[in-house]
Scaffold this active site. Structure first.
Site, PDB file in Angstrom:
ATOM      1  N   CYS A 249     -20.844  38.101  23.208  1.00 57.10           N
ATOM      2  CA  CYS A 249     -20.800  39.567  23.148  1.00 57.10           C
ATOM      3  C   CYS A 249     -21.541  40.055  24.376  1.00 57.10           C
ATOM      4  O   CYS A 249     -22.712  40.426  24.310  1.00 57.10           O
ATOM      5  CB  CYS A 249     -21.486  40.059  21.869  1.00 57.10           C
ATOM      6  SG  CYS A 249     -20.655  39.517  20.364  1.00 57.10           S
ATOM      7  N   ALA A 250     -20.863  40.040  25.514  1.00 56.50           N
ATOM      8  CA  ALA A 250     -21.582  40.029  26.788  1.00 56.50           C
ATOM      9  C   ALA A 250     -21.819  41.396  27.410  1.00 56.50           C
ATOM     10  O   ALA A 250     -22.725  41.540  28.236  1.00 56.50           O
ATOM     11  CB  ALA A 250     -20.817  39.157  27.778  1.00 56.50           C
ATOM     12  N   ALA A 251     -21.001  42.376  27.082  1.00 52.97           N
ATOM     13  CA  ALA A 251     -21.040  43.623  27.848  1.00 52.97           C
ATOM     14  C   ALA A 251     -22.257  44.476  27.488  1.00 52.97           C
ATOM     15  O   ALA A 251     -22.652  44.498  26.320  1.00 52.97           O
ATOM     16  CB  ALA A 251     -19.757  44.415  27.581  1.00 52.97           C
ATOM     17  N   PRO A 252     -22.865  45.158  28.479  1.00 54.31           N
ATOM     18  CA  PRO A 252     -22.457  45.278  29.890  1.00 54.31           C
ATOM     19  C   PRO A 252     -22.936  44.147  30.796  1.00 54.31           C
ATOM     20  O   PRO A 252     -22.815  44.248  32.014  1.00 54.31           O
ATOM     21  CB  PRO A 252     -23.097  46.613  30.310  1.00 54.31           C
ATOM     22  CG  PRO A 252     -24.336  46.710  29.476  1.00 54.31           C
ATOM     23  CD  PRO A 252     -23.994  46.072  28.155  1.00 54.31           C
ATOM     24  N   GLY A 254     -26.084  42.429  30.913  1.00 62.67           N
ATOM     25  CA  GLY A 254     -27.487  42.292  31.338  1.00 62.67           C
ATOM     26  C   GLY A 254     -28.027  40.880  31.135  1.00 62.67           C
ATOM     27  O   GLY A 254     -28.621  40.298  32.046  1.00 62.67           O
ATOM     28  N   LYS A 255     -27.782  40.314  29.954  1.00 55.72           N
ATOM     29  CA  LYS A 255     -28.407  39.013  29.671  1.00 55.72           C
ATOM     30  C   LYS A 255     -27.671  37.891  30.401  1.00 55.72           C
ATOM     31  O   LYS A 255     -28.295  36.960  30.907  1.00 55.72           O
ATOM     32  CB  LYS A 255     -28.460  38.773  28.155  1.00 55.72           C
ATOM     33  CG  LYS A 255     -29.305  39.851  27.487  1.00 55.72           C
ATOM     34  CD  LYS A 255     -29.440  39.685  26.005  1.00 55.72           C
ATOM     35  CE  LYS A 255     -30.111  40.907  25.389  1.00 55.72           C
ATOM     36  NZ  LYS A 255     -29.217  42.096  25.270  1.00 55.72           N
ATOM     37  N   ASP A 319     -25.491  37.797  21.086  1.00 57.99           N
ATOM     38  CA  ASP A 319     -26.266  39.048  21.106  1.00 57.99           C
ATOM     39  C   ASP A 319     -25.408  40.030  20.307  1.00 57.99           C
ATOM     40  O   ASP A 319     -24.607  40.768  20.867  1.00 57.99           O
ATOM     41  CB  ASP A 319     -26.455  39.484  22.561  1.00 57.99           C
ATOM     42  CG  ASP A 319     -27.383  40.669  22.704  1.00 57.99           C
ATOM     43  OD1 ASP A 319     -28.180  40.922  21.782  1.00 57.99           O
ATOM     44  OD2 ASP A 319     -27.305  41.358  23.741  1.00 57.99           O
ATOM     45  N   CYS A 372     -30.755  43.969  18.458  1.00 60.63           N
ATOM     46  CA  CYS A 372     -31.763  45.007  18.708  1.00 60.63           C
ATOM     47  C   CYS A 372     -31.923  45.844  17.427  1.00 60.63           C
ATOM     48  O   CYS A 372     -32.179  47.034  17.486  1.00 60.63           O
ATOM     49  CB  CYS A 372     -31.413  45.863  19.914  1.00 60.63           C
ATOM     50  SG  CYS A 372     -29.836  46.706  19.793  1.00 60.63           S
TER      51      CYS A 372
HETATM   52  C1  LIG Z   1     -25.509  44.287  21.792  1.00 71.01           C
HETATM   53  S1  LIG Z   1     -24.091  44.517  22.732  1.00 71.01           S
HETATM   54  C2  LIG Z   1     -24.232  43.226  23.919  1.00 71.01           C
HETATM   55  C3  LIG Z   1     -25.198  43.505  25.057  1.00 71.01           C
HETATM   56  C4  LIG Z   1     -25.118  42.440  26.149  1.00 71.01           C
HETATM   57  N1  LIG Z   1     -25.368  41.103  25.605  1.00 71.01           N
HETATM   58  C5  LIG Z   1     -26.080  42.691  27.283  1.00 71.01           C
HETATM   59  O1  LIG Z   1     -27.169  42.124  27.320  1.00 71.01           O
HETATM   60  O2  LIG Z   1     -25.739  43.463  28.178  1.00 71.01           O
HETATM   61  C6  LIG Z   1     -22.847  43.927  21.654  1.00 71.01           C
HETATM   62  C7  LIG Z   1     -21.469  43.816  22.293  1.00 71.01           C
HETATM   63  O3  LIG Z   1     -20.631  43.136  21.345  1.00 71.01           O
HETATM   64  C8  LIG Z   1     -19.308  43.558  21.562  1.00 71.01           C
HETATM   65  N2  LIG Z   1     -18.518  43.116  20.366  1.00 71.01           N
HETATM   66  C9  LIG Z   1     -18.460  43.683  19.150  1.00 71.01           C
HETATM   67  N3  LIG Z   1     -17.657  42.971  18.329  1.00 71.01           N
HETATM   68  C10 LIG Z   1     -17.205  41.916  19.059  1.00 71.01           C
HETATM   69  C11 LIG Z   1     -16.332  40.815  18.791  1.00 71.01           C
HETATM   70  N4  LIG Z   1     -15.764  40.659  17.589  1.00 71.01           N
HETATM   71  N5  LIG Z   1     -16.070  39.937  19.792  1.00 71.01           N
HETATM   72  C12 LIG Z   1     -16.627  40.084  21.013  1.00 71.01           C
HETATM   73  N6  LIG Z   1     -17.457  41.121  21.332  1.00 71.01           N
HETATM   74  C13 LIG Z   1     -17.743  42.011  20.360  1.00 71.01           C
HETATM   75  C14 LIG Z   1     -19.462  45.041  21.771  1.00 71.01           C
HETATM   76  O4  LIG Z   1     -18.349  45.573  22.459  1.00 71.01           O
HETATM   77  C15 LIG Z   1     -20.757  45.107  22.598  1.00 71.01           C
HETATM   78  O5  LIG Z   1     -20.468  45.173  23.963  1.00 71.01           O
END
Ligand SMILES: C[S@@+](CC[C@H](N)C(=O)[O-])C[C@H]1O[C@@H](n2cnc3c(N)ncnc32)[C@H](O)[C@@H]1O
Length: 431
Positions: A249-252, A254-255, A319, A372
């Site tokens: 769950c990478a976006a945007p 940062g990690k 994440d 978070c």
């Molecule tokens: C907490 S944010 C991630 C922040 C990211 N790790 C960072 O450090 O920038 C959670 C992310 O999970 C994505 N997400 C939600 N459900 C998902 C799924 N079933 N598969 C993949 N990504 C998913 C969301 O779009 C969101 O971008």
């Protein structure tokens, strides 16, 4: 037009969308800020919006006390502008004369010339008498108060206070471009005070908020903005050099970017279900000069048949999407938009992500589960239940000492160490 009116109009429009149309603060700021050329105006709008949402209960108490009848629905944009006006006086403490003149002018720009006298009178009264204290319970929904009290009875009041307090700005220095000591000097040369933080190798902390455009070398990728708690993840996952790593769950990004700054040889696969958000991962990698060989996919991480090539991962970062209850100070609209029912569906999604990703981990590999959130259902209970149904998963003892022990993981509560609320647990697959 008074030069200060335009940022007030933008702030009022953002607040109107967030308060009255269920829109997200982040998305509205992203849509509204580009209309302003001067980075200081953009920073002002952000500061006004955050402060207005934090004093919403006090602003509404003032309106209830100072005007004879509640504002009708058609005056919702006026309420937004008034909250923006109040926030400029307290807590932002802007020079009152300029703030009043610009806000009254903004009322005219918004087609509310007939109400500019009312705006002027109410802001003058706020300046003279101060806003009433209001009731903070009007800000925090009762279901969330109940859960926080049940989960953290001793820390409940500190959690509320931290949620209503402005967060510091945390920077992550790109170690591929220079040391944080060098970057600290560049900040000092630009007149920006910052501190080194023990225990976080790449972090610098600045009090208050700062527009990224004022950070030296930001556009060139020398630095990123990332909370200290999120910066702990790279150490907590600590993949071996050159490992094959999944950020599910990478976006945007940062990690993922932090992991790559530490070890550009990682073979990273980054997924996100949201195409627009995944584009940000690519943009961030390009700015920071990392991830040339990373592969990015728009995918539902639970649907592994659709995206996995069959090669196991040495390390997985999950994440997970969560309630964001640990970052209310950065996303105050969580208090407006989050519903109790969301916690049930988020916990279900987190469980299905854990179950779907576990088989992709190589024996001996590590999965870091992080959120978070500060709700036990999303964190320690989630991990305990997973361990209970997954025989080859074992919780790794954590050397970390931050925050509070929470089942197999650790929980930082918001404001502790100046950081966001954050949970992580490290799970090892038995060989
Ligand atoms: C907490 S944010 C991630 C922040 C990211 N790790 C960072 O450090 O920038 C959670 C992310 O999970 C994505 N997400 C939600 N459900 C998902 C799924 N079933 N598969 C993949 N990504 C998913 C969301 O779009 C969101 O971008």
């Amino acid at each position: 037009m008074n030069a200060g009116a335009q940022p007030r109009v933008v702030a009022a429009n953002v607040l109107d969308a967030v308060l009255h149309h269920g829109r997200s603060l982040k998305a509205e700021l992203a849509a509204g800020l580009p209309a302003l050329r001067d980075p200081r105006d953009r920073a002002l709008v952000e500061a006004i919006c955050f402060a207005a949402l934090r004093i919403r209960h006090r602003g509404d108490a003032a309106l209830a006390a100072w005007i004879p009848r509640p504002l009708p629905r058609r005056d919702a944009p006026l309420r937004a502008l008034l909250l923006a006006g109040f926030a400029q006086l307290d807590p932002l403490g802007l020079p009152a004369h300029a703030a009043l003149a610009a806000t009254v002018d903004a009322a005219r720009e918004m087609g509310r010339a007939h109400q500019s006298g009312l705006v002027n009178a109410l802001l003058r009264r706020a300046q003279r008498d101060g806003l009433p204290e209001g009731d903070w319970r009007d800000l925090w929904p009762s279901w969330l108060r109940g859960r926080l009290k049940a989960d953290w009875p001793d820390a409940f009041e500190d959690i509320i206070t931290a949620g209503n307090t402005q967060a510091p700005t945390w920077l992550r220095v790109n170690r591929l471009r220079g040391t944080r000591e060098d970057y600290l000097q560049r900040l000092q040369a630009a007149g920006i005070e910052a501190q080194l933080v023990d225990g976080l190798d790449d972090a610098l902390r600045i009090d208050g908020s700062l527009p990224v455009a004022l950070l030296p070398g930001f556009a060139d990728g020398d630095v990123s903005v990332q909370d200290g708690a999120a910066q702990q993840v790279a150490d907590a996952l600590a993949p071996p050099r050159g490992a094959r790593v999944l950020d599910a769950c990478a976006a945007p990004g940062g990690k993922s970017a932090h992991l790559l700054e530490r070890d550009p040889t990682l073979r990273l696969v980054a997924l996100d279900i949201d195409a627009a958000r995944l584009r940000k991962v690519g943009e961030n990698f390009a700015r920071l000069g990392v991830g040339a060989s990373a592969s990015l996919h728009v995918a539902d991480a639970t649907d592994t048949a659709a995206w996995w090539d069959g090669e196991p991962f040495d390390a997985i970062l999950l994440d997970a999407p969560c309630s964001a209850t640990g970052i209310v100070r950065r996303q105050p609209d969580v208090l407006l938009h989050r519903r109790e029912q969301d916690i049930v569906s988020l916990a279900r999604l987190q469980a299905s992500l854990l179950d779907a990703l576990w088989p992709l981990l190589a024996p001996g590999g590590t999965l870091l589960y992080a959120t978070c959130s500060i709700l036990r259902d999303e964190n320690e209970r989630q991990v305990d239940a997973f361990l209970g149904r997954t025989p080859d998963a074992a919780a790794e003892a954590l050397a970390e000492t931050f925050g509070h022990p929470a089942g197999a993981g650790r929980q930082r509560l918001p404001g502790e160490g100046g950081m966001d609320g954050f949970f992580h647990a490290r799970l090892r697959k038995r060989a």
